[in-house]
Design a protein around this motif. Sequence first.
Motif, PDB file in Angstrom:
ATOM      1  N   THR A   1       0.858  -1.183   0.000  1.00 40.42           N
ATOM      2  CA  THR A   1       0.000   0.000   0.000  1.00 40.42           C
ATOM      3  C   THR A   1       0.894   1.234   0.000  1.00 40.42           C
ATOM      4  OG1 THR A   1      -0.089   0.327   2.406  1.00 40.42           O
ATOM      5  CG2 THR A   1      -1.700  -1.230   1.444  1.00 40.42           C
ATOM      6  N   PHE A   2       0.274   2.402  -0.072  1.00 37.45           N
ATOM      7  CA  PHE A   2       1.066   3.627  -0.047  1.00 37.45           C
ATOM      8  C   PHE A   2       1.819   3.778   1.274  1.00 37.45           C
ATOM      9  CE2 PHE A   2       2.209   8.057  -0.022  1.00 37.45           C
ATOM     10  CZ  PHE A   2       2.620   8.250  -1.325  1.00 37.45           C
ATOM     11  N   ASP A   3       1.336   3.154   2.335  1.00 36.43           N
ATOM     12  CA  ASP A   3       2.045   3.203   3.619  1.00 36.43           C
ATOM     13  C   ASP A   3       3.427   2.549   3.542  1.00 36.43           C
ATOM     14  OD1 ASP A   3      -0.015   4.549   4.875  1.00 36.43           O
ATOM     15  OD2 ASP A   3      -0.936   2.715   5.640  1.00 36.43           O
ATOM     16  N   ASP A   4       3.657   1.706   2.536  1.00 35.39           N
ATOM     17  CA  ASP A   4       4.950   1.043   2.365  1.00 35.39           C
ATOM     18  C   ASP A   4       5.934   1.875   1.537  1.00 35.39           C
ATOM     19  OD1 ASP A   4       4.217  -1.446   3.709  1.00 35.39           O
ATOM     20  OD2 ASP A   4       2.859  -1.732   2.012  1.00 35.39           O
ATOM     21  N   VAL A   5       5.465   2.982   0.978  1.00 29.41           N
ATOM     22  CA  VAL A   5       6.303   3.831   0.124  1.00 29.41           C
ATOM     23  C   VAL A   5       7.324   4.578   0.980  1.00 29.41           C
ATOM     24  CG1 VAL A   5       6.278   5.848  -1.400  1.00 29.41           C
ATOM     25  CG2 VAL A   5       4.569   4.023  -1.683  1.00 29.41           C
ATOM     26  N   VAL A   6       8.586   4.539   0.546  1.00 29.51           N
ATOM     27  CA  VAL A   6       9.650   5.231   1.275  1.00 29.51           C
ATOM     28  C   VAL A   6      10.201   6.441   0.512  1.00 29.51           C
ATOM     29  CG1 VAL A   6      10.323   3.217   2.640  1.00 29.51           C
ATOM     30  CG2 VAL A   6      11.427   3.634   0.428  1.00 29.51           C
ATOM     31  N   ASP A   7       9.999   6.466  -0.803  1.00 34.05           N
ATOM     32  CA  ASP A   7      10.547   7.556  -1.609  1.00 34.05           C
ATOM     33  C   ASP A   7       9.582   7.870  -2.750  1.00 34.05           C
ATOM     34  OD1 ASP A   7      12.845   9.341  -2.332  1.00 34.05           O
ATOM     35  OD2 ASP A   7      12.779   8.134  -4.159  1.00 34.05           O
ATOM     36  N   VAL A   8       9.337   9.158  -2.990  1.00 32.64           N
ATOM     37  CA  VAL A   8       8.415   9.605  -4.032  1.00 32.64           C
ATOM     38  C   VAL A   8       9.104  10.665  -4.883  1.00 32.64           C
ATOM     39  CG1 VAL A   8       6.198  10.726  -4.502  1.00 32.64           C
ATOM     40  CG2 VAL A   8       6.434   9.267  -2.496  1.00 32.64           C
ATOM     41  N   THR A   9       8.894  10.568  -6.193  1.00 35.01           N
ATOM     42  CA  THR A   9       9.312  11.636  -7.094  1.00 35.01           C
ATOM     43  C   THR A   9       8.095  12.059  -7.894  1.00 35.01           C
ATOM     44  OG1 THR A   9      11.529  10.686  -7.280  1.00 35.01           O
ATOM     45  CG2 THR A   9      10.908  12.343  -8.916  1.00 35.01           C
ATOM     46  N   PHE A  10       7.786  13.351  -7.858  1.00 34.91           N
ATOM     47  CA  PHE A  10       6.702  13.926  -8.633  1.00 34.91           C
ATOM     48  C   PHE A  10       7.304  14.676  -9.820  1.00 34.91           C
ATOM     49  CE2 PHE A  10       5.029  14.086  -4.258  1.00 34.91           C
ATOM     50  CZ  PHE A  10       3.839  13.394  -4.419  1.00 34.91           C
ATOM     51  N   PHE A  11       6.672  14.547 -10.963  1.00 35.87           N
ATOM     52  CA  PHE A  11       7.028  15.316 -12.155  1.00 35.87           C
ATOM     53  C   PHE A  11       5.786  16.120 -12.528  1.00 35.87           C
ATOM     54  CE2 PHE A  11       9.367  11.362 -12.130  1.00 35.87           C
ATOM     55  CZ  PHE A  11      10.671  11.776 -12.330  1.00 35.87           C
ATOM     56  N   ILE A  12       5.966  17.450 -12.666  1.00 35.49           N
ATOM     57  CA  ILE A  12       4.827  18.325 -12.947  1.00 35.49           C
ATOM     58  C   ILE A  12       5.193  19.270 -14.088  1.00 35.49           C
ATOM     59  CG2 ILE A  12       3.256  20.077 -12.036  1.00 35.49           C
ATOM     60  CD1 ILE A  12       3.819  18.998  -9.230  1.00 35.49           C
ATOM     61  N   VAL A  13       4.328  19.299 -15.109  1.00 36.28           N
ATOM     62  CA  VAL A  13       4.464  20.281 -16.173  1.00 36.28           C
ATOM     63  C   VAL A  13       3.934  21.605 -15.633  1.00 36.28           C
ATOM     64  CG1 VAL A  13       3.674  20.952 -18.476  1.00 36.28           C
ATOM     65  CG2 VAL A  13       4.251  18.555 -18.009  1.00 36.28           C
ATOM     66  N   ASP A  14       4.677  22.660 -15.810  1.00 33.37           N
ATOM     67  CA  ASP A  14       4.308  24.005 -15.342  1.00 33.37           C
ATOM     68  C   ASP A  14       4.086  24.050 -13.833  1.00 33.37           C
ATOM     69  OD1 ASP A  14       3.693  26.713 -15.359  1.00 33.37           O
ATOM     70  OD2 ASP A  14       1.651  26.415 -16.135  1.00 33.37           O
ATOM     71  N   PRO A  15       5.101  23.663 -13.047  1.00 36.00           N
ATOM     72  CA  PRO A  15       4.923  23.609 -11.600  1.00 36.00           C
ATOM     73  C   PRO A  15       4.632  24.966 -10.962  1.00 36.00           C
ATOM     74  CG  PRO A  15       7.230  23.356 -12.160  1.00 36.00           C
ATOM     75  CD  PRO A  15       6.463  23.307 -13.446  1.00 36.00           C
ATOM     76  N   ALA A  16       5.085  26.043 -11.559  1.00 29.16           N
ATOM     77  CA  ALA A  16       4.824  27.363 -10.980  1.00 29.16           C
ATOM     78  C   ALA A  16       3.322  27.615 -10.861  1.00 29.16           C
ATOM     79  CB  ALA A  16       5.476  28.454 -11.823  1.00 29.16           C
ATOM     80  N   ASN A  17       2.545  27.079 -11.777  1.00 30.49           N
ATOM     81  CA  ASN A  17       1.102  27.275 -11.762  1.00 30.49           C
ATOM     82  C   ASN A  17       0.312  26.068 -11.250  1.00 30.49           C
ATOM     83  OD1 ASN A  17       0.929  29.967 -12.845  1.00 30.49           O
ATOM     84  ND2 ASN A  17       1.707  29.077 -14.743  1.00 30.49           N
ATOM     85  N   ARG A  18       0.971  24.902 -11.143  1.00 28.10           N
ATOM     86  CA  ARG A  18       0.219  23.694 -10.793  1.00 28.10           C
ATOM     87  C   ARG A  18       0.642  23.037  -9.487  1.00 28.10           C
ATOM     88  NH1 ARG A  18       0.166  21.511 -16.857  1.00 28.10           N
ATOM     89  NH2 ARG A  18      -1.897  22.292 -17.429  1.00 28.10           N
ATOM     90  N   PHE A  19       1.798  23.374  -8.952  1.00 30.89           N
ATOM     91  CA  PHE A  19       2.283  22.676  -7.764  1.00 30.89           C
ATOM     92  C   PHE A  19       1.297  22.749  -6.605  1.00 30.89           C
ATOM     93  CE2 PHE A  19       4.345  22.805  -3.618  1.00 30.89           C
ATOM     94  CZ  PHE A  19       4.888  21.536  -3.575  1.00 30.89           C
ATOM     95  N   GLU A  20       0.830  23.943  -6.276  1.00 32.60           N
ATOM     96  CA  GLU A  20      -0.057  24.100  -5.121  1.00 32.60           C
ATOM     97  C   GLU A  20      -1.336  23.286  -5.288  1.00 32.60           C
ATOM     98  OE1 GLU A  20       0.659  25.351  -2.210  1.00 32.60           O
ATOM     99  OE2 GLU A  20       2.633  25.970  -2.912  1.00 32.60           O
ATOM    100  N   ARG A  21      -1.888  23.260  -6.491  1.00 28.74           N
ATOM    101  CA  ARG A  21      -3.109  22.476  -6.744  1.00 28.74           C
ATOM    102  C   ARG A  21      -2.840  20.991  -6.545  1.00 28.74           C
ATOM    103  NH1 ARG A  21      -7.391  21.038  -5.542  1.00 28.74           N
ATOM    104  NH2 ARG A  21      -8.878  20.227  -7.028  1.00 28.74           N
ATOM    105  N   ALA A  22      -1.714  20.504  -7.046  1.00 25.87           N
ATOM    106  CA  ALA A  22      -1.361  19.092  -6.850  1.00 25.87           C
ATOM    107  C   ALA A  22      -1.166  18.800  -5.370  1.00 25.87           C
ATOM    108  CB  ALA A  22      -0.097  18.747  -7.634  1.00 25.87           C
ATOM    109  N   TRP A  23      -0.495  19.709  -4.671  1.00 25.93           N
ATOM    110  CA  TRP A  23      -0.182  19.477  -3.252  1.00 25.93           C
ATOM    111  C   TRP A  23      -1.426  19.504  -2.372  1.00 25.93           C
ATOM    112  CZ3 TRP A  23       3.954  16.976  -2.947  1.00 25.93           C
ATOM    113  CH2 TRP A  23       4.558  16.742  -1.716  1.00 25.93           C
TER     114      TRP A  23
END
Length: 134
Positions: free
Chosen positions: A70-92
């Motif tokens: 499950t996601f509880d077993d995840v130890v490391d995450v990498t997010f890739f976002i197109v246009d993070p200046a405008n989309r990061f907060e919405r994703a977060w």
Amino acid sequence: MTTRDAVFPAGRHALYDKHRYSPAIRSDGFLFVAGQVGSREDGSPEPEFAQQVRRAFENLNAVLAAAGATFDDVVDVTFFIVDPANRFERAWEIVPEYWGQAPFPTATVVGVTWLAGFDFEIKVIAKLPERAAG
């Protein structure tokens, strides 16, 4: 040579066959999950960004479940976002719906210019529970 122990979620084999990669590889008690995007069953992207983020997490959770994790077993995450200046907060804002409780996994966010028609991708490494490790 190490044998690759590939993990496939139900119903998405055509997508992985088309692009010639495995959704996840189980190795030495870890699960290395390829980047998951907000693709529908037919491989097309969810048109709205927030739904694309949610679908990426759902696709990720399907891969994790296929490996007995499950996601509880995840130890490391990498997010890739197109246009993070405008989309990061919405994703977060959406991340807590799937993230679980502290302590949280490590996280890296990378701004990119292209994700093959998608705007968000999530890639993880999970430590498999003993029952699923092997």
